[in-house]
Write an enzyme that holds these catalytic residues in place. Structure first.
Site, PDB file in Angstrom:
ATOM      1  N   ARG A  49       0.849  -1.185   0.000  1.00  0.00           N
ATOM      2  CA  ARG A  49       0.000   0.000   0.000  1.00  0.00           C
ATOM      3  C   ARG A  49       0.888   1.241   0.000  1.00  0.00           C
ATOM      4  NH1 ARG A  49      -3.712  -1.447   5.264  1.00  0.00           N
ATOM      5  NH2 ARG A  49      -4.442  -3.519   4.608  1.00  0.00           N
ATOM      6  N   ASP A  51       0.694   5.358   0.446  1.00  0.00           N
ATOM      7  CA  ASP A  51      -0.233   6.336   1.007  1.00  0.00           C
ATOM      8  C   ASP A  51      -0.624   7.384  -0.016  1.00  0.00           C
ATOM      9  OD1 ASP A  51      -0.234   5.096   3.473  1.00  0.00           O
ATOM     10  OD2 ASP A  51       1.399   6.335   4.279  1.00  0.00           O
ATOM     11  N   ARG A 194       8.952   7.694   5.565  1.00  0.00           N
ATOM     12  CA  ARG A 194       8.773   9.130   5.792  1.00  0.00           C
ATOM     13  C   ARG A 194       9.208   9.527   7.205  1.00  0.00           C
ATOM     14  NH1 ARG A 194       2.705   9.779   4.125  1.00  0.00           N
ATOM     15  NH2 ARG A 194       3.008  11.907   4.901  1.00  0.00           N
TER      16      ARG A 194
END
Length: 249
Positions: A49, A51, A194
């Site tokens: 996945r 974001d 991140r």
């Protein structure tokens, strides 16, 4: 029969890879295009996945389909159907038990930081116009290899069985007016890259010493690590699978 699809996408317009109830996703757009072309409901499963706002220069997904087609034809037709920000590179047959997510052996991400104001890449790199100590950030990178549990960099309330990741490479390079962080691991936690980059930036901007990373990782506490940098600078760039997954005609 099971097929793999290799694609890339500009994530700016999408609420991430995975289907969302009230927002457009890359998965939804791709499923609709495949279902239309193959004249049957097609569900796809991605390798992971990404974001909202994150880009991918290489992503894989699998789908099941009982018919057959020429790869070159389906790739051409898909690219004609899909919007300009999603591109299909290949569609190929794999062993029926191969899973796009669970059979991936490693993934590589890039994070891009623009060190000067650039009117052409503000959507595709995080702009930081302060002096950044790249050498100090690369010292901090070496510390990552000493650990497996990266709960401190994981989004809170994430439903995972383990926070362990095997980081295989992590380093910063400078290319013209950009700094690029490269990180490869067998798996990544939600928001992990991140959060690592935000923590590294604290090192590069002189807000903390590289060795402070030891205490942050040992804490297993997200609030001890740095801020999460914006999604638009993050790219999924490579996913590796065993060579034996393909079915050769």
């Amino acid at each position: 029969m099971r097929f793999f699809i290799e694609l890339s996408y500009n994530g700016k317009a999408y609420h991430g890879w995975q289907n969302q109830p009230n927002a457009i996703s890359v998965q939804e757009v791709l499923e609709k295009a495949l279902s239309t072309l193959l004249n049957t409901d097609i569900a796809i499963m991605g390798a992971g996945r990404t974001d909202a706002g994150v880009h991918a220069s290489q992503m894989f997904a699998h789908f099941d389909y009982d018919g057959d087609f020429k790869s070159i034809d389906i790739v051409y037709k898909l690219n004609s159907f899909l919007p300009k920000d999603i591109a299909v590179a290949d569609v190929f047959k794999v062993q029926s038990d191969i899973h796009a997510r669970f059979h991936a052996t490693e993934r590589t991400y890039h994070y891009k930081i623009s060190t000067s104001k650039n009117v052409f890449d503000y959507d595709f790199a995080y702009q930081v116009q302060l002096p950044i100590d790249v050498e100090a950030m690369n010292e901090a990178c070496k510390i990552l290899f000493k650990y497996k549990d990266f709960q401190c960099f994981s989004k809170s309330n994430t439903d995972v069985k383990t926070y362990n990741c095997d980081i295989k490479e992590a380093y910063w390079t400078k290319q013209n007016e950009q700094l690029i962080f490269t990180i490869t691991a067998d798996r990544f936690l939600r928001n992990m890259v991140r959060a690592i980059v935000g923590t590294m930036l604290n090192v590069g901007l002189g807000k903390m010493k590289p060795e402070t990373l030891h205490a942050i990782i040992a804490s297993k506490n997200r609030s001890e690590a740095g801020f999460s940098v914006p999604a638009h600078g993050l790219y999924l760039v490579k996913i590796v699978y065993p060579e034996t997954i393909r079915v050769h005609s």
